[in-house]
Write a protein that holds these residues in place. Structure first.
Motif, PDB file in Angstrom:
ATOM      1  N   PHE A 104       0.860  -1.178   0.000  1.00 30.49           N
ATOM      2  CA  PHE A 104       0.000   0.000   0.000  1.00 30.49           C
ATOM      3  C   PHE A 104       0.896   1.228   0.000  1.00 30.49           C
ATOM      4  O   PHE A 104       1.757   1.374   0.858  1.00 30.49           O
ATOM      5  CB  PHE A 104      -0.921  -0.018   1.219  1.00 30.49           C
ATOM      6  N   ARG A 105       0.691   2.062  -1.008  1.00 29.18           N
ATOM      7  CA  ARG A 105       1.460   3.320  -1.106  1.00 29.18           C
ATOM      8  C   ARG A 105       0.521   4.453  -1.464  1.00 29.18           C
ATOM      9  O   ARG A 105      -0.374   4.289  -2.294  1.00 29.18           O
ATOM     10  CB  ARG A 105       2.518   3.217  -2.201  1.00 29.18           C
ATOM     11  N   GLU A 106       0.720   5.582  -0.827  1.00 32.43           N
ATOM     12  CA  GLU A 106       0.071   6.831  -1.207  1.00 32.43           C
ATOM     13  C   GLU A 106       1.184   7.830  -1.488  1.00 32.43           C
ATOM     14  O   GLU A 106       2.028   8.070  -0.626  1.00 32.43           O
ATOM     15  CB  GLU A 106      -0.822   7.384  -0.092  1.00 32.43           C
ATOM     16  N   GLU A 107       1.193   8.381  -2.694  1.00 29.77           N
ATOM     17  CA  GLU A 107       2.187   9.392  -3.060  1.00 29.77           C
ATOM     18  C   GLU A 107       1.553  10.768  -2.894  1.00 29.77           C
ATOM     19  O   GLU A 107       0.464  11.024  -3.426  1.00 29.77           O
ATOM     20  CB  GLU A 107       2.619   9.198  -4.516  1.00 29.77           C
ATOM     21  N   ILE A 108       2.215  11.633  -2.156  1.00 33.67           N
ATOM     22  CA  ILE A 108       1.709  12.993  -1.984  1.00 33.67           C
ATOM     23  C   ILE A 108       2.212  13.833  -3.151  1.00 33.67           C
ATOM     24  O   ILE A 108       3.402  14.094  -3.269  1.00 33.67           O
ATOM     25  CB  ILE A 108       2.171  13.606  -0.643  1.00 33.67           C
ATOM     26  N   THR A 109       1.291  14.228  -4.034  1.00 34.50           N
ATOM     27  CA  THR A 109       1.650  15.089  -5.165  1.00 34.50           C
ATOM     28  C   THR A 109       1.283  16.536  -4.894  1.00 34.50           C
ATOM     29  O   THR A 109       1.761  17.427  -5.597  1.00 34.50           O
ATOM     30  CB  THR A 109       0.987  14.615  -6.471  1.00 34.50           C
ATOM     31  N   ALA A 110       0.438  16.779  -3.891  1.00 35.83           N
ATOM     32  CA  ALA A 110       0.076  18.148  -3.512  1.00 35.83           C
ATOM     33  C   ALA A 110      -0.264  18.171  -2.029  1.00 35.83           C
ATOM     34  O   ALA A 110      -0.873  17.230  -1.509  1.00 35.83           O
ATOM     35  CB  ALA A 110      -1.094  18.644  -4.333  1.00 35.83           C
ATOM     36  N   LEU A 111       0.155  19.230  -1.366  1.00 33.33           N
ATOM     37  CA  LEU A 111      -0.184  19.468   0.036  1.00 33.33           C
ATOM     38  C   LEU A 111      -0.475  20.955   0.153  1.00 33.33           C
ATOM     39  O   LEU A 111       0.359  21.783  -0.235  1.00 33.33           O
ATOM     40  CB  LEU A 111       0.959  19.063   0.970  1.00 33.33           C
TER      41      LEU A 111
END
Length: 163
Positions: A104-111
């Motif tokens: 399981f991976r979540e990539e943060i492309t915007a914060l």
């Protein structure tokens, strides 16, 4: 010899009023609670929590999963009604961990955000089950300060798989 004439009162008063009005248009000092440096630090915190969140699904750490949500959190899962509150979310967490998540991976492309709320978004990938099903999609997490700690307030995702 030239003699100086006194400056008329009307001209002096007009100049003073004009300067006062111009100063009213000056930008106010920023009251944003998150400066650029704070957002850099916030991103580190959110990246760490996101990594721990995804890893907890793999390791089956439901205690962590249950406590990363605010007391009034909401989950917006695809094809489901909104799940509200930590008690209801505990049941969902147990169900998802029970699927046997191997990756399981979540990539943060915007914060972005300010004050007590931040939003992270990006793509995710999950593999689960005995058939090693791969699911890809996009997520949006709303983070909220609760008792000085960043916690998940809303967890929303959708799969990119055709329906």
């Amino acid at each position: 010899m030239l003699t100086q004439k006194p400056i008329p009162f009307v001209w002096l008063a007009g100049t003073f009023i004009g300067l006062a009005l111009l100063s009213c248009n000056a930008p106010a000092p920023s009251t944003d609670t998150h400066s650029r440096t704070d957002m850099v630090e916030a991103k580190k915190i959110i990246q760490d929590k996101t990594s721990r969140f995804t890893n907890a699904h793999i390791t089956g750490d439901t205690a962590f999963l249950n406590n990363i949500f605010t007391t009034d959190a909401r989950i917006f899962a695809p094809g489901s009604d909104v799940v509200t509150g930590r008690r209801s979310i505990e049941a969902i967490n147990a169900q998802y961990v029970g699927y046997g998540i191997s990756e399981f991976r979540e990539e943060i492309t915007a914060l972005y955000g300010s004050g007590d709320y931040l939003i992270s978004e990006g793509p995710y990938l999950m593999r689960y089950g005995k058939d090693n099903i791969t699911e890809k999609g996009n997520y949006l997490n709303v983070w909220k300060q609760e008792n000085g700690d960043w916690k998940l307030y809303a967890n929303i995702w959708n799969t990119s798989a055709p329906q």
